[in-house]
Structures are given as structure tokens and as C-alpha cells.
Motif scaffolding. Structure first.
Motif, PDB file in Angstrom:
ATOM      1  N   THR A 177       0.833  -1.209   0.000  1.00  0.00           N
ATOM      2  CA  THR A 177       0.000   0.000   0.000  1.00  0.00           C
ATOM      3  C   THR A 177       0.861   1.250   0.000  1.00  0.00           C
ATOM      4  O   THR A 177       1.844   1.334   0.739  1.00  0.00           O
ATOM      5  N   GLY A 178       0.490   2.204  -0.840  1.00  0.00           N
ATOM      6  CA  GLY A 178       1.217   3.466  -0.902  1.00  0.00           C
ATOM      7  C   GLY A 178       0.908   4.205  -2.182  1.00  0.00           C
ATOM      8  O   GLY A 178       0.104   3.752  -3.000  1.00  0.00           O
ATOM      9  N   VAL A 179       1.555   5.336  -2.346  1.00  0.00           N
ATOM     10  CA  VAL A 179       1.453   6.108  -3.582  1.00  0.00           C
ATOM     11  C   VAL A 179       2.662   5.767  -4.446  1.00  0.00           C
ATOM     12  O   VAL A 179       3.800   5.848  -3.978  1.00  0.00           O
ATOM     13  N   TYR A 180       2.390   5.394  -5.679  1.00  0.00           N
ATOM     14  CA  TYR A 180       3.433   4.955  -6.607  1.00  0.00           C
ATOM     15  C   TYR A 180       3.729   6.055  -7.625  1.00  0.00           C
ATOM     16  O   TYR A 180       2.802   6.651  -8.198  1.00  0.00           O
ATOM     17  N   TYR A 181       5.013   6.282  -7.834  1.00  0.00           N
ATOM     18  CA  TYR A 181       5.484   7.310  -8.758  1.00  0.00           C
ATOM     19  C   TYR A 181       6.490   6.714  -9.731  1.00  0.00           C
ATOM     20  O   TYR A 181       7.206   5.774  -9.401  1.00  0.00           O
ATOM     21  N   CYS A 182       6.563   7.280 -10.925  1.00  0.00           N
ATOM     22  CA  CYS A 182       7.645   6.925 -11.834  1.00  0.00           C
ATOM     23  C   CYS A 182       8.484   8.168 -12.089  1.00  0.00           C
ATOM     24  O   CYS A 182       8.017   9.300 -11.925  1.00  0.00           O
ATOM     25  N   LYS A 183       9.725   7.944 -12.497  1.00  0.00           N
ATOM     26  CA  LYS A 183      10.638   9.065 -12.737  1.00  0.00           C
ATOM     27  C   LYS A 183      11.776   8.589 -13.601  1.00  0.00           C
ATOM     28  O   LYS A 183      12.170   7.423 -13.539  1.00  0.00           O
ATOM     29  N   TRP A 184      12.320   9.501 -14.391  1.00  0.00           N
ATOM     30  CA  TRP A 184      13.495   9.160 -15.185  1.00  0.00           C
ATOM     31  C   TRP A 184      14.724   9.140 -14.288  1.00  0.00           C
ATOM     32  O   TRP A 184      14.739   9.772 -13.211  1.00  0.00           O
ATOM     33  N   ASP A 185      15.757   8.438 -14.707  1.00  0.00           N
ATOM     34  CA  ASP A 185      16.951   8.266 -13.881  1.00  0.00           C
ATOM     35  C   ASP A 185      17.940   9.413 -14.101  1.00  0.00           C
ATOM     36  O   ASP A 185      19.077   9.213 -14.524  1.00  0.00           O
ATOM     37  N   VAL A 186      17.465  10.596 -13.795  1.00  0.00           N
ATOM     38  CA  VAL A 186      18.278  11.813 -13.858  1.00  0.00           C
ATOM     39  C   VAL A 186      18.006  12.581 -12.571  1.00  0.00           C
ATOM     40  O   VAL A 186      16.841  12.671 -12.149  1.00  0.00           O
ATOM     41  N   PRO A 187      19.045  13.118 -11.924  1.00  0.00           N
ATOM     42  CA  PRO A 187      18.792  13.924 -10.722  1.00  0.00           C
ATOM     43  C   PRO A 187      17.833  15.066 -11.030  1.00  0.00           C
ATOM     44  O   PRO A 187      18.127  15.928 -11.847  1.00  0.00           O
ATOM     45  N   SER A 188      16.679  15.044 -10.410  1.00  0.00           N
ATOM     46  CA  SER A 188      15.639  16.021 -10.743  1.00  0.00           C
ATOM     47  C   SER A 188      14.609  16.032  -9.633  1.00  0.00           C
ATOM     48  O   SER A 188      14.380  15.013  -8.971  1.00  0.00           O
ATOM     49  N   GLN A 189      13.978  17.174  -9.452  1.00  0.00           N
ATOM     50  CA  GLN A 189      12.901  17.290  -8.483  1.00  0.00           C
ATOM     51  C   GLN A 189      11.535  17.249  -9.144  1.00  0.00           C
ATOM     52  O   GLN A 189      10.530  17.551  -8.498  1.00  0.00           O
ATOM     53  N   VAL A 190      11.500  16.868 -10.425  1.00  0.00           N
ATOM     54  CA  VAL A 190      10.224  16.797 -11.128  1.00  0.00           C
ATOM     55  C   VAL A 190       9.588  15.439 -10.865  1.00  0.00           C
ATOM     56  O   VAL A 190      10.176  14.397 -11.171  1.00  0.00           O
ATOM     57  N   TRP A 191       8.399  15.448 -10.295  1.00  0.00           N
ATOM     58  CA  TRP A 191       7.641  14.236  -9.985  1.00  0.00           C
ATOM     59  C   TRP A 191       6.228  14.377 -10.530  1.00  0.00           C
ATOM     60  O   TRP A 191       5.711  15.485 -10.654  1.00  0.00           O
ATOM     61  N   GLY A 192       5.603  13.243 -10.790  1.00  0.00           N
ATOM     62  CA  GLY A 192       4.197  13.252 -11.149  1.00  0.00           C
ATOM     63  C   GLY A 192       3.334  13.291  -9.902  1.00  0.00           C
ATOM     64  O   GLY A 192       3.839  13.405  -8.778  1.00  0.00           O
ATOM     65  N   GLN A 193       2.027  13.156 -10.103  1.00  0.00           N
ATOM     66  CA  GLN A 193       1.105  13.214  -8.974  1.00  0.00           C
ATOM     67  C   GLN A 193       1.008  11.874  -8.255  1.00  0.00           C
ATOM     68  O   GLN A 193       0.522  11.797  -7.135  1.00  0.00           O
ATOM     69  N   GLY A 194       1.495  10.817  -8.910  1.00  0.00           N
ATOM     70  CA  GLY A 194       1.453   9.491  -8.314  1.00  0.00           C
ATOM     71  C   GLY A 194       0.088   8.847  -8.479  1.00  0.00           C
ATOM     72  O   GLY A 194      -0.899   9.485  -8.867  1.00  0.00           O
ATOM     73  N   THR A 195       0.040   7.549  -8.177  1.00  0.00           N
ATOM     74  CA  THR A 195      -1.224   6.823  -8.208  1.00  0.00           C
ATOM     75  C   THR A 195      -1.323   5.978  -6.939  1.00  0.00           C
ATOM     76  O   THR A 195      -0.359   5.309  -6.553  1.00  0.00           O
ATOM     77  N   GLN A 196      -2.459   6.043  -6.277  1.00  0.00           N
ATOM     78  CA  GLN A 196      -2.640   5.386  -4.984  1.00  0.00           C
ATOM     79  C   GLN A 196      -2.957   3.910  -5.162  1.00  0.00           C
ATOM     80  O   GLN A 196      -3.874   3.549  -5.919  1.00  0.00           O
ATOM     81  N   VAL A 197      -2.212   3.076  -4.458  1.00  0.00           N
ATOM     82  CA  VAL A 197      -2.476   1.632  -4.408  1.00  0.00           C
ATOM     83  C   VAL A 197      -2.816   1.280  -2.971  1.00  0.00           C
ATOM     84  O   VAL A 197      -2.041   1.577  -2.059  1.00  0.00           O
ATOM     85  N   THR A 198      -3.972   0.683  -2.780  1.00  0.00           N
ATOM     86  CA  THR A 198      -4.391   0.258  -1.449  1.00  0.00           C
ATOM     87  C   THR A 198      -4.706  -1.233  -1.494  1.00  0.00           C
ATOM     88  O   THR A 198      -5.558  -1.670  -2.272  1.00  0.00           O
ATOM     89  N   VAL A 199      -3.988  -1.992  -0.666  1.00  0.00           N
ATOM     90  CA  VAL A 199      -4.191  -3.440  -0.604  1.00  0.00           C
ATOM     91  C   VAL A 199      -4.851  -3.749   0.730  1.00  0.00           C
ATOM     92  O   VAL A 199      -4.216  -3.631   1.782  1.00  0.00           O
ATOM     93  N   SER A 200      -6.108  -4.147   0.665  1.00  0.00           N
ATOM     94  CA  SER A 200      -6.864  -4.334   1.905  1.00  0.00           C
ATOM     95  C   SER A 200      -8.135  -5.119   1.598  1.00  0.00           C
ATOM     96  O   SER A 200      -8.648  -5.094   0.486  1.00  0.00           O
ATOM     97  N   TYR A 201      -8.673  -5.770   2.650  1.00  0.00           N
ATOM     98  CA  TYR A 201      -9.963  -6.455   2.505  1.00  0.00           C
ATOM     99  C   TYR A 201     -11.089  -5.442   2.616  1.00  0.00           C
ATOM    100  O   TYR A 201     -11.004  -4.451   3.259  1.00  0.00           O
TER     101      TYR A 201
END
Length: 115
Positions: free
Chosen positions: A91-115
């Protein structure tokens, strides 16, 4: 403008699967490795999986090895994360990013694993 647009998250029961998608723009996608990160509640952001620019090499956090698969489509400028056998600790917010030192991030997508 460099953009990372993550999608595909949601609520899933333990043992279930999700496929995350990250669409990118603003840079030459095929030149760069890409990494998926996640931030669990109350924890620091951590690396989940990485892939080289050609897709020929991948690496995973120990906690997801054998369950998650990272892949990419250079023609579509998109990176994917197939997540199987999900656990509550994924569970958490998942982000992707290119492998370059940078502070640019997307908004992420929430994954929740639960009953």
C-alpha cells in the motif's frame, strides 16, 4: 515541460493484481532508464523497480522480487509496473521518474491493498 502521468492504482484485496502505467513527455524517453518509487503511509519514498533505457536490464527491491515486473514501450514513451500477489505492505502512492537527478515528480497513483 517534463511530465510523468501515473495511473492504474486502486483498491485491491491481498493476493490480487494491478498494472500501473506511467506516460511521459518532454524528454527523449528512449535515452533514459526509468524507476518506479512508492511512498507508504508514514515512510520515506523508496525505490521499487528500475529498467534501463533499452529495457534489457531490470532491478527490483527485495520486497517485490518475484511479484512485480517492470517493462517499457519506447514507442509509446510509457513504463509499466505489473504487480501480482499484492500484500498489505505494498500500500502506498506509486510514482515513476526518469533516472536523472531532478525534483520533477508526477502526482502518483494510490495503491491500497486491503480487505
Amino acid at each position: 515541460q517534463i511530465l510523468f502521468i501515473e495511473s492504474g492504482g486502486g483498491l485491491v484485496q491481498p493476493g490480487g493484481s494491478l498494472r500501473l502505467t506511467c506516460r511521459t513527455s518532454g524528454f527523449t524517453f528512449s535515452r533514459y532508464g526509468m524507476t518506479w518509487y512508492r511512498r507508504a503511509p508514514g515512510k520515506e519514498r523508496e525505490v521499487v523497480a528500475s529498467i534501463t533505457n533499452t529495457g534489457g536490464g531490470t532491478s527490483y527491491a527485495e520486497s517485490v522480487k518475484g511479484r512485480f515486473t517492470i517493462s517499457r514501450d519506447n514507442g509509446e514513451k510509457t513504463v509499466y509496473l505489473q504487480m501480482n500477489s499484492l500484500k498489505s505492505e505494498d500500500t502506498g502512492v506509486y510514482y515513476c521518474k526518469w533516472d536523472v537527478p531532478s525534483q520533477v515528480w508526477g502526482q502518483g497513483t494510490q495503491v491500497t491493498v486491503s480487505y
